[in-house]
Design a protein around this motif. Structure first.
Motif, mmCIF file in Angstrom:
data_model
loop_
_atom_site.group_PDB
_atom_site.id
_atom_site.type_symbol
_atom_site.label_atom_id
_atom_site.label_comp_id
_atom_site.label_asym_id
_atom_site.label_seq_id
_atom_site.Cartn_x
_atom_site.Cartn_y
_atom_site.Cartn_z
ATOM 1 N N THR A 42 0.912 -1.196 -0.057
ATOM 2 C CA THR A 42 -0.130 -0.073 0.140
ATOM 3 C C THR A 42 0.821 1.242 -0.022
ATOM 4 O O THR A 42 2.027 1.039 -0.103
ATOM 5 C CB THR A 42 -1.063 0.179 1.308
ATOM 6 O OG1 THR A 42 -0.227 0.150 2.414
ATOM 7 C CG2 THR A 42 -2.042 -1.183 1.172
ATOM 8 N N SER A 74 4.207 0.338 -1.466
ATOM 9 C CA SER A 74 3.591 0.306 -3.051
ATOM 10 C C SER A 74 3.935 -0.813 -3.898
ATOM 11 O O SER A 74 4.103 -0.386 -5.075
ATOM 12 C CB SER A 74 3.800 1.971 -3.625
ATOM 13 O OG SER A 74 3.424 2.790 -2.745
ATOM 14 N N LEU A 199 -3.284 -6.444 -5.796
ATOM 15 C CA LEU A 199 -3.473 -4.955 -5.636
ATOM 16 C C LEU A 199 -2.881 -3.997 -6.520
ATOM 17 O O LEU A 199 -3.704 -3.313 -7.251
ATOM 18 C CB LEU A 199 -3.122 -4.321 -4.329
ATOM 19 C CG LEU A 199 -3.468 -2.726 -3.834
ATOM 20 C CD1 LEU A 199 -4.976 -2.740 -3.948
ATOM 21 C CD2 LEU A 199 -2.843 -2.251 -2.745
ATOM 22 N N GLY A 200 -1.718 -4.404 -6.881
ATOM 23 C CA GLY A 200 -0.972 -3.435 -8.054
ATOM 24 C C GLY A 200 -1.574 -3.566 -9.472
ATOM 25 O O GLY A 200 -1.319 -2.679 -10.120
ATOM 26 N N TYR A 203 -5.998 -1.280 -10.667
ATOM 27 C CA TYR A 203 -6.176 0.231 -11.428
ATOM 28 C C TYR A 203 -6.600 -0.406 -12.977
ATOM 29 O O TYR A 203 -7.414 0.279 -13.451
ATOM 30 C CB TYR A 203 -5.181 1.236 -11.029
ATOM 31 C CG TYR A 203 -5.712 2.354 -11.719
ATOM 32 C CD1 TYR A 203 -6.596 3.515 -11.002
ATOM 33 C CD2 TYR A 203 -5.187 2.863 -13.092
ATOM 34 C CE1 TYR A 203 -6.718 4.604 -11.718
ATOM 35 C CE2 TYR A 203 -5.653 4.148 -13.465
ATOM 36 C CZ TYR A 203 -6.063 4.836 -12.879
ATOM 37 O OH TYR A 203 -6.652 6.069 -13.515
ATOM 38 N N ASN A 220 -7.325 2.772 0.823
ATOM 39 C CA ASN A 220 -6.689 2.043 -0.373
ATOM 40 C C ASN A 220 -7.781 2.557 -1.853
ATOM 41 O O ASN A 220 -6.773 2.896 -2.845
ATOM 42 C CB ASN A 220 -7.021 0.594 -0.440
ATOM 43 C CG ASN A 220 -5.835 0.069 0.658
ATOM 44 O OD1 ASN A 220 -5.125 0.624 0.843
ATOM 45 N ND2 ASN A 220 -6.167 -1.262 0.817
ATOM 46 N N SER A 223 -5.872 6.098 -2.119
ATOM 47 C CA SER A 223 -4.443 6.036 -2.641
ATOM 48 C C SER A 223 -3.965 5.198 -3.974
ATOM 49 O O SER A 223 -3.233 5.651 -4.587
ATOM 50 C CB SER A 223 -3.410 5.543 -1.381
ATOM 51 O OG SER A 223 -3.540 4.074 -1.120
ATOM 52 N N SER A 224 -5.005 4.346 -4.197
ATOM 53 C CA SER A 224 -4.676 3.447 -5.291
ATOM 54 C C SER A 224 -5.447 4.217 -6.678
ATOM 55 O O SER A 224 -5.499 3.726 -7.636
ATOM 56 C CB SER A 224 -5.110 2.004 -5.254
ATOM 57 O OG SER A 224 -4.238 1.458 -4.282
#
Ligand code: LMR
Length: 337
Positions: A42, A74, A199-200, A203, A220, A223-224
């Motif tokens: 994160t 991140s 997670l990465g 987006y 999240n 920030s994402s």
């Protein structure tokens, strides 16, 4: 390698590392500097990002020249799946991975994914600090993960390309989920199509339409930047995201006694500090999303939430045996206090 194949390989590798005592466990020398590599996924401003940075600051302040903590936020160094493997093999020394993502190593943590079990972070904490929660810290020590603490992120919200007012509105949508079979069943229970994904990658998957929707905390989501590619965000608080902070057991046992106990004190302090401010960070993240003015944020009321709760409830029965009735009772007992 596809997800299932990779998961099987990882499980086998970790079992091997746990049995063979993989890890760096060094001999204590007066002038040795112990390096703690601590990657996470994160952003620095999230509850986990802030707590990890504070752990570095306090550890290095208290033990100058004896410990160095390298925090990689991140997903800079690796994703969570890779970090589980790297920790078990002693290539890195500390992780704070979402409890959901230990799914293939133990069923015990699945309790944290049961929908609508914990109404808020106080209820989670009551369980985590009770005996049934504390024993979970040691659940994976034999397999290469010595638990030091639980850190909070916060409660999960849904985001989607259309308003999700009732569970039927979710039908047919592809939802990104963390690597958890409970979350998979939860999305299936509302007629959605769950997709496990790091997670990465989320987006871009939302942006290109590879997936339609997702669930995450406000910190999240902000920030994402998921708010850029998801017009609707529903405040549902339907689940929890928190972390097991773990170290490689051999590495930890190999530290000089004073350093190990000193770092455990630092961890306890940071845990209290971080967990105390996690909720405020998530509230602020929601305010920042609101201020961007790009989304419709829908606060679901008690009657609407009751429908979601009812639709997802079969997941509890589905996983009751795996998780253990006592553990679920302890967690729900803690929630009702
Ligand atoms: C996620 O993958 O969405 C979460 O595990 C991220 C995190 O660590 O909070």
């Amino acid at each position: 390698m596809n997800y299932v194949k990779r998961a099987l390989v990882l499980t086998a590798l970790i079992a091997f590392a746990g049995c063979s005592g993989g890890g760096s466990g060094g001999t204590a020398a007066e002038d040795q500097v112990y390096l703690i590599k601590f990657p996470h996924v994160t952003a620095p401003g999230t509850p986990k990002g802030q707590a990890a940075a504070r752990f570095k600051t306090l550890a290095e302040e208290r033990f100058p020249g004896r410990v160095e903590v390298e925090v990689y936020p991140s997903s800079q160094l690796m994703n969570d799946d890779d970090s589980l493997e790297a920790l078990a093999f002693g290539e890195i020394q500390m992780i704070a991975v979402s409890l959901s993502k230990f799914d293939r190593l133990t069923h015990a943590f699945q309790v944290f994914d049961l929908p609508f079990l914990f109404p808020n972070l106080d209820a989670v904490e009551a369980f985590q600090y009770g005996p049934a929660g504390q024993e979970l810290l040691d659940e994976l020590t034999d397999r290469g993960f010595k638990g030091l603490a639980f850190w909070h992120n916060g409660m999960k919200q849904f985001s989607a390309p259309r308003p999700l007012l009732s569970p039927e509105d979710a039908a047919g949508l592809k939802f990104r989920i963390m690597e958890s079979d409970v979350l998979q069943a939860q999305v299936q229970a509302i007629g959605g199509n769950p997709q496990k994904m790091a997670l990465g990658e989320v987006y871009q998957a939302l942006q290109t339409g590879a997936i339609d929707a997702q669930e995450n905390t406000w910190s999240n989501i902000y920030s994402s930047k998921f708010y850029e590619v998801q017009p609707y965000i529903m405040q549902t608080n339907h689940g929890y995201i928190g972390y097991l902070v773990a170290v490689n057991p051999q590495f930890w046992a190999g530290l000089p006694d004073d350093l190990r106990s000193g770092l455990e004190e630092v961890m306890a302090e940071v845990t209290e500090w971080g967990n105390d401010q996690a909720e405020a960070i998530n509230i602020q993240a929601r305010e920042r999303v609101d201020a961007e003015g790009r989304n419709e944020v829908l606060d679901l009321g008690p009657e609407q939430l009751a429908l979601w709760q009812e639709a997802m409830r079969p997941v509890w029965e589905q996983f009751a045996n795996d998780i253990g009735a006592d553990r679920i009772a302890a967690a729900s007992g803690a929630s009702s206090n």
